[in-house]
Design a protein around this motif. Structure first.
Motif, PDB file in Angstrom:
ATOM      1  N   LEU A  19      -7.236   2.493  -3.013  1.00  0.00           N
ATOM      2  CA  LEU A  19      -6.137   3.450  -3.172  1.00  0.00           C
ATOM      3  C   LEU A  19      -5.445   3.212  -4.509  1.00  0.00           C
ATOM      4  O   LEU A  19      -5.453   2.085  -5.020  1.00  0.00           O
ATOM      5  N   SER A  20      -4.805   4.236  -5.014  1.00  0.00           N
ATOM      6  CA  SER A  20      -3.908   4.037  -6.151  1.00  0.00           C
ATOM      7  C   SER A  20      -2.569   3.578  -5.585  1.00  0.00           C
ATOM      8  O   SER A  20      -2.286   3.764  -4.391  1.00  0.00           O
ATOM      9  N   ALA A  21      -1.737   2.997  -6.420  1.00  0.00           N
ATOM     10  CA  ALA A  21      -0.413   2.552  -5.964  1.00  0.00           C
ATOM     11  C   ALA A  21       0.373   3.714  -5.363  1.00  0.00           C
ATOM     12  O   ALA A  21       1.068   3.547  -4.355  1.00  0.00           O
ATOM     13  N   ARG A  29       4.267   0.270  -0.324  1.00  0.00           N
ATOM     14  CA  ARG A  29       4.318   0.258  -1.792  1.00  0.00           C
ATOM     15  C   ARG A  29       5.392  -0.714  -2.275  1.00  0.00           C
ATOM     16  O   ARG A  29       5.177  -1.499  -3.200  1.00  0.00           O
ATOM     17  N   ARG A  30       6.570  -0.701  -1.619  1.00  0.00           N
ATOM     18  CA  ARG A  30       7.650  -1.610  -2.023  1.00  0.00           C
ATOM     19  C   ARG A  30       7.247  -3.072  -1.858  1.00  0.00           C
ATOM     20  O   ARG A  30       7.685  -3.930  -2.613  1.00  0.00           O
ATOM     21  N   LEU A  31       6.409  -3.366  -0.878  1.00  0.00           N
ATOM     22  CA  LEU A  31       5.997  -4.745  -0.638  1.00  0.00           C
ATOM     23  C   LEU A  31       4.778  -5.181  -1.443  1.00  0.00           C
ATOM     24  O   LEU A  31       4.525  -6.385  -1.587  1.00  0.00           O
ATOM     25  N   TYR A 126      -5.488  -1.723  -5.074  1.00  0.00           N
ATOM     26  CA  TYR A 126      -4.825  -1.567  -3.772  1.00  0.00           C
ATOM     27  C   TYR A 126      -5.840  -0.972  -2.808  1.00  0.00           C
ATOM     28  O   TYR A 126      -6.768  -0.274  -3.219  1.00  0.00           O
ATOM     29  N   PHE A 127      -5.642  -1.244  -1.522  1.00  0.00           N
ATOM     30  CA  PHE A 127      -6.629  -0.797  -0.539  1.00  0.00           C
ATOM     31  C   PHE A 127      -5.985  -0.607   0.829  1.00  0.00           C
ATOM     32  O   PHE A 127      -4.861  -1.043   1.086  1.00  0.00           O
ATOM     33  N   TYR A 148      -2.570  -2.339   4.840  1.00  0.00           N
ATOM     34  CA  TYR A 148      -2.520  -1.952   3.434  1.00  0.00           C
ATOM     35  C   TYR A 148      -2.405  -3.226   2.621  1.00  0.00           C
ATOM     36  O   TYR A 148      -1.706  -4.163   3.024  1.00  0.00           O
ATOM     37  N   GLY A 149      -3.100  -3.266   1.486  1.00  0.00           N
ATOM     38  CA  GLY A 149      -3.085  -4.500   0.737  1.00  0.00           C
ATOM     39  C   GLY A 149      -3.352  -4.342  -0.731  1.00  0.00           C
ATOM     40  O   GLY A 149      -3.456  -3.231  -1.260  1.00  0.00           O
ATOM     41  N   ARG A 150      -3.451  -5.506  -1.362  1.00  0.00           N
ATOM     42  CA  ARG A 150      -3.749  -5.543  -2.787  1.00  0.00           C
ATOM     43  C   ARG A 150      -4.707  -6.696  -3.071  1.00  0.00           C
ATOM     44  O   ARG A 150      -4.675  -7.728  -2.400  1.00  0.00           O
TER      45      ARG A 150
END
Length: 172
Positions: A19-21, A29-31, A126-127, A148-150
């Motif tokens: 995913l894009s941010a 997104r904030r985390l 991001y994913f 959701y992660g990075r």
């Protein structure tokens, strides 16, 4: 990168979607979209220290790295708020820190801070993914839970790699 981290533990990575941010839900997104450590970010979000639970680890002599799968949860609640798979290149650190990493009693970012090592996060991607049967069994998350992660690198002030990680959040 994610599959390399999982294979370091002889595990299969869950299927993920990049995913894009901007595609991350706002609360996630904030985390996730920042250059700070995740432990500090989660402690601010939940208002208390994070506790670590070691789920799996492997010391690779071939790549001189420690691979580990961990869950972080608030001190007052055993429910995980982060699942992370980490590769720590051990040659970067002192023998004393290496032992602390192997003991897995405190989160990686906490150990760095306690040792006076400043760092910056450098998110690579991001994913999202769903907790499959294996991840559910290891973490206690319900199968099918959306995370959701990075993909992230932690670098010291000189730009040396301190760790690479996939950090996934089941809730925000």
């Amino acid at each position: 990168m994610v599959s390399d981290l999982w294979s370091g533990l002889n595990l299969k990575a869950p299927k993920k979607s990049l995913l894009s941010a901007s595609e991350l839900p706002p609360a996630f997104r904030r985390l996730l979209v920042h250059e700070s450590g995740m432990t500090t970010t989660l402690e601010k979000r939940w208002g208390e220290p994070m506790t670590i639970k070691l789920l799996s680890d492997n010391l690779s002599t071939r790549c001189k790295s420690l691979f580990r799968l961990v869950a972080l949860h608030p001190q007052s609640n055993p429910e995980p708020v982060e699942i992370a798979i980490i590769r720590i290149p051990l040659t970067t650190f002192t023998p004393k820190l290496r032992i602390l990493f192997l003991e897995a009693q405190r989160p990686f970012g906490t150990l760095l801070s306690e040792a006076g090592i400043s760092f910056q996060a450098r998110p690579q991607a991001y994913f999202s993914c769903l907790a499959d049967r294996e991840l559910s069994q290891r973490t206690g998350l319900k199968e099918g839970t959306c995370l959701y992660g990075r993909l992230n690198h932690l670098l010291n002030d000189e730009g040396a790699l301190l760790c690479e990680t996939a950090e996934a959040l089941p809730k925000a």
